[in-house]
Write a protein that holds these residues in place. Structure first.
Motif, PDB file in Angstrom:
ATOM      1  N   GLY A   1     -43.704 -17.310  22.825  1.00  0.00           N
ATOM      2  CA  GLY A   1     -44.908 -17.509  22.107  1.00  0.00           C
ATOM      3  C   GLY A   1     -44.509 -18.477  20.733  1.00  0.00           C
ATOM      4  N   ASP A   2     -43.630 -17.898  20.086  1.00  0.00           N
ATOM      5  CA  ASP A   2     -43.481 -18.659  18.926  1.00  0.00           C
ATOM      6  C   ASP A   2     -41.786 -18.661  18.943  1.00  0.00           C
ATOM      7  N   GLN A   3     -41.274 -19.491  17.871  1.00  0.00           N
ATOM      8  CA  GLN A   3     -39.894 -19.809  18.008  1.00  0.00           C
ATOM      9  C   GLN A   3     -39.050 -19.333  16.669  1.00  0.00           C
ATOM     10  N   ARG A   4     -39.627 -18.267  16.049  1.00  0.00           N
ATOM     11  CA  ARG A   4     -39.116 -17.937  14.691  1.00  0.00           C
ATOM     12  C   ARG A   4     -37.614 -17.431  14.746  1.00  0.00           C
ATOM     13  N   LEU A   5     -37.290 -16.671  15.720  1.00  0.00           N
ATOM     14  CA  LEU A   5     -36.063 -16.104  15.939  1.00  0.00           C
ATOM     15  C   LEU A   5     -35.078 -17.439  15.836  1.00  0.00           C
ATOM     16  N   PHE A   6     -35.170 -18.387  16.612  1.00  0.00           N
ATOM     17  CA  PHE A   6     -34.287 -19.517  16.628  1.00  0.00           C
ATOM     18  C   PHE A   6     -34.145 -20.226  15.079  1.00  0.00           C
ATOM     19  N   VAL A   7     -35.515 -20.140  14.345  1.00  0.00           N
ATOM     20  CA  VAL A   7     -35.347 -20.886  13.001  1.00  0.00           C
ATOM     21  C   VAL A   7     -34.342 -20.007  12.473  1.00  0.00           C
ATOM     22  N   VAL A   8     -34.465 -18.749  12.124  1.00  0.00           N
ATOM     23  CA  VAL A   8     -33.430 -17.741  11.591  1.00  0.00           C
ATOM     24  C   VAL A   8     -32.134 -17.944  11.667  1.00  0.00           C
TER      25      VAL A   8
END
Length: 438
Positions: A307-314
């Motif tokens: 649903g979102d990509q925040r894990l990959f950003v971090v």
């Protein structure tokens, strides 16, 4: 891939008209027309990969031969330094023009013309007799790169709407492969062709010609299906500067591009100053690029499923902080590890391309978001390599420049976290109802 191929074969329909721009209403997600033919689907996918492969050799083939080009053309150091900033500037300026061209001519026609500009520019500049002509022809090739940069994600969104992740992965992987190959083989290829830089640069036009030949039948088939009419009507123009997600994507793109261009320009020098040989430093630079080939294919697939990509950003920002810290504190202790970590950090590029495709409901929205995010992002990236050079010149060491790059990953991560949330720019970039009726 079969479903993607079937979808890709659907007619070039105008499904982007309802964006909500200027209406105050919530836009509807684009629904592609049912597929009619499938035999061009695989050709279309191969054509996208071939186009992506040609989007960086115009830049990365020049760096290894720059000294020869300077000597032969009488190029002064200031102009040679300007060449490092020209790609970002051209990507920004010509990228802003891409959505307007796509609305008039259709994105496939513009990408095809862009490949023609790349092929002609790369070939013609190898015959340039002076610096001004060389710069002008390089700018022509970069203009073609710029419009393709912006519009290939649009083409993917329109013709592969159910396979955005895999197709962005294919596109990113091919782009990374072209980048790495040009950097790695330009010098030995030039030697094999007699040692003349003109052959070493001009030979890359052959790959551009192959990509152009693949796009021509795709373009002709779309024109026939549409009765000879370009699908240029497209979406109404969104007030995209009202979208916080668009601004977050632009800043995220800009910060990741800053790191990528600094690495491409300075990483061998960083290793050489630490006592690593010239040959090994070149291999380490190639490693940072090659690591992006498989990751660029896998990452968009994984990112598109969430649903979102925040894990990959971090995760990617953390890899960069670790890599730059290692380069600053112990560059010769584990150079292969630092190169891999920095290469992983640079995989923020396929991630941001994936998010551009996911943050808009329609292909028209993707076109405007892609142009805005890449245009503003490349403008943000222009000062980075220059500033790093100034910091190194002022201190004579890499502690401060590398520390600056590590710190820069913090705002990159913050903007990335904002951009990675499941939002659509059409829901944010709308005019109030009262203003729309005024």
């Amino acid at each position: 891939m079969s479903s993607a191929a079937d979808t890709a074969a659907s007619p070039d329909t105008d499904t982007d008209t309802d964006t909500g721009a200027g209406t105050g209403t919530r836009p509807q997600t684009e629904r592609p027309a049912p597929p009619r033919r499938s035999h061009l689907g695989w050709l279309f996918a191969v054509a996208i990969a071939a186009a992506a492969f040609n989007l960086r050799p115009v830049v990365t083939s020049l760096g290894p031969l720059l000294d020869q080009v300077r000597a032969d053309l009488g190029m002064n150091p200031t102009v040679a330094g300007l060449l490092t900033a020209v790609p970002s500037l051209c990507f920004a300026l010509f990228g802003f023009a891409a959505p307007g061209l796509a609305r008039r001519l259709g994105p496939i026609a513009v990408v095809t013309a862009g490949l023609g500009a790349i092929t002609a520019g790369v070939l013609a500049r190898s015959f340039a007799g002076g610096t001004a002509v060389f710069l002008l022809l390089t700018a022509l090739a970069l203009a073609g790169v710029a419009v393709a940069n912006v519009l290939i994600p649009v083409v993917i969104k329109r013709y592969f709407p159910e396979k955005v992740g895999p197709m962005i992965g294919l596109y990113s992987m091919a782009l990374s492969a072209g980048t790495a190959l040009a950097a790695a083989v330009t010098v030995p290829l030039t030697g094999a062709l007699g040692g003349d830089w003109r052959f070493g640069l001009g030979v890359w036009a052959a790959l551009g010609a192959v990509a152009l030949l693949l796009w021509l039948p795709v373009l002709l088939s779309r024109r026939r299906e549409n009765g000879g009419q370009a699908n240029g009507r497209g979406a109404g123009k969104l007030p995209i500067t009202r979208s916080r997600t668009a601004w977050a994507l632009a800043c995220f793109f800009g910060f990741q591009a800053t790191g990528a261009y600094v690495v491409m320009g300075w990483l061998p020098k960083i290793f050489q100053d630490a006592g690593v040989s010239e040959g090994t430093s070149g291999v380490l630079l190639a490693l940072t690029m090659v690591i992006g080939v498989p990751v660029s294919f896998v990452l968009p697939n994984l990112a598109a499923r969430r649903g979102d990509q925040r894990l990959f950003v971090v995760v990617l920002a953390s890899c960069g902080i670790a890599g730059y810290s290692g380069l600053a504190l112990a560059p010769s202790t584990a150079p292969w590890a630092w190169a891999i970590l920095v290469g992983l950090s640079n995989c923020a590029f396929p991630l941001v391309l994936t998010m551009i495709g996911l943050r808009a409901r329609t292909a028209g929205g993707v076109a405007q978001l892609s142009a805005f995010a890449q245009g503003v992002g490349y403008l943000i990236s222009i000062p980075g390599p220059i500033l790093i050079g100034r910091l190194y010149e002022a201190t004579g060491e890499w502690y401060l420049p590398l520390g600056f790059l590590a710190v820069l990953l913090v705002p990159q991560m913050l903007f990335g976290l904002r951009a990675a949330r499941a939002r659509y720019i059409e829901d944010e970039a709308v005019l109030p109802v009262a203003a729309a009726g005024a």
